[in-house]
Design a protein around this motif. Structure first.
Motif, mmCIF file in Angstrom:
data_model
loop_
_atom_site.group_PDB
_atom_site.id
_atom_site.type_symbol
_atom_site.label_atom_id
_atom_site.label_comp_id
_atom_site.label_asym_id
_atom_site.label_seq_id
_atom_site.Cartn_x
_atom_site.Cartn_y
_atom_site.Cartn_z
ATOM 1 N N UNK A 179 0.821 -1.210 0.000
ATOM 2 C CA UNK A 179 0.000 0.000 0.000
ATOM 3 C C UNK A 179 0.860 1.267 0.000
ATOM 4 N N UNK A 180 1.769 1.306 0.960
ATOM 5 C CA UNK A 180 2.688 2.451 1.071
ATOM 6 C C UNK A 180 3.544 2.600 -0.192
ATOM 7 N N UNK A 181 4.023 1.490 -0.694
ATOM 8 C CA UNK A 181 4.876 1.500 -1.889
ATOM 9 C C UNK A 181 4.114 2.045 -3.100
ATOM 10 N N UNK A 182 2.854 1.659 -3.226
ATOM 11 C CA UNK A 182 2.066 2.137 -4.359
ATOM 12 C C UNK A 182 1.810 3.644 -4.253
ATOM 13 N N UNK A 183 1.555 4.112 -3.045
ATOM 14 C CA UNK A 183 1.346 5.554 -2.867
ATOM 15 C C UNK A 183 2.621 6.310 -3.251
#
Lengths: 186, 186
Positions: B13-17
């Motif tokens: 999730x964080x990586x995609x953001x």
DNA sequence: TGTACATCAGTGAACGCGCGTTCACTGATGTAC
DNA sequence: TGTACATCAGTGAACGCGCGTTCACTGATGTAC
């Protein structure tokens, strides 16, 4: 409108620009598809390339038109800070598609000579409108004051168009802009 | 970075953001492709849907994060108009991708409750920062003055990011913003 | 006024591409006992 | 400490779609004589 037309359109260039403005206003974004514009203009999907080459070419034409319209609107307002500020906000609201494109230079050819000329005319008109701003005198201060005036008008217009302002501001951009600009003019 | 990872990513999730922020900064537009983000994150193209559903969901998450970062930056500046204005411009320049998304509500779910809450926190922080602005006193005037302050900071930030300012303004946004904001603060 | 010809604007079929979405799946993690 | 099982995160093949671009073409317009 629904009249039959021959093989040649007559004024396809103009029609495509108008279709682009409609499309941008509809979805609030300067991203558009040439095939969609051709559809709106009732013309084959390969026709737009004839007039603009590609999307950047079409948006460059819109930006040039926008800067010229803005220059005219500011010139009509005269050398009066309040009037010029209101004219700026008015322009943004009345021509939001143009406004949207003009300030997204990465979407058009910002080095086009006609574009640079039109943008120069708009900047000159802006400076003329700001000339009467009470200032402390030095050239640096004048520059700074002009930039403050441009910032406040541009910021208000942008926030208005982005629907970012609280409801309490009302639904009349001219009036609300006048009140805000007065804060700077006095 | 190049470490192997197992079947599960860990913090996709964080990586995609983060990938979305990179992508937006690269091409200056909040329009993005989920497949591109998956590629950047080194993950299969169907994975993003797991976390955000669709693009609007992802951009809603970015906008929430952006409003919270802005609220924090403004709170850190304290109840001082000049400091708050500079913090606003600083935020826009340092987090241009967040800033870009935040003010394009048509691209995300503007009615999301978390989003509305975060935006409210940012607005409250903004009002606090503007509280010390010299004013003539009535509530209407205070509203107007707050709006003028917001407009000038927002306008300057927007013009700066759009690369619309003349070269003579220089390349230090903080300094230039300070000079412009002083015009209003005095 | 008439004919020939060049130029130009718009057509429509074809292409390859990246996209979002669906779906049955597989592998890892966490929990109950 | 060990086993069984449910849950969850990520996979990869497949689909249909709209897009920009190319290209040989056709029909209209304008100009030379």
């Amino acid at each position: 409108m629904t009249e039959t037309r021959g093989y040649h359109h007559g004024d396809l260039r103009r029609t495509l620009l108008a279709a682009a403005l409609d499309a941008i206003e509809e979805d609030g974004s300067a991203v558009l598809s040439l095939r969609d514009l051709a559809r709106r203009a009732g013309v084959s999907h390969a026709a737009p390339a004839h007039h603009f080459g590609d999307k950047a070419g079409l948006r460059t034409a819109l930006a040039i038109e926008g800067f010229d319209l803005l220059a005219q609107a500011l010139a009509a307002a005269g050398a009066d800070l309040l009037a010029a500020g209101i004219a700026y906000v008015d322009f943004a609201v009345a021509h939001r598609a143009h406004f949207e494109v003009m300030f997204r230079p990465e979407l058009y050819r910002a080095d086009d000579p006609e574009l640079i000329a039109a943008r120069g005319r708009a900047r000159a008109a802006l400076r003329a409108g700001v000339a009467t701003l009470p200032t402390s005198g030095t050239p640096t201060d004048t520059d700074r004051d002009a930039l403050a005036a441009w910032s406040i008008a541009h910021g208000f217009a942008t926030l208005w168009l982005a629907n970012a302002l609280p409801d309490r501001v009302g639904d009349n951009p001219r009036e609300a802009a006048r009140a805000v600009l007065r804060r700077l003019a006095t």
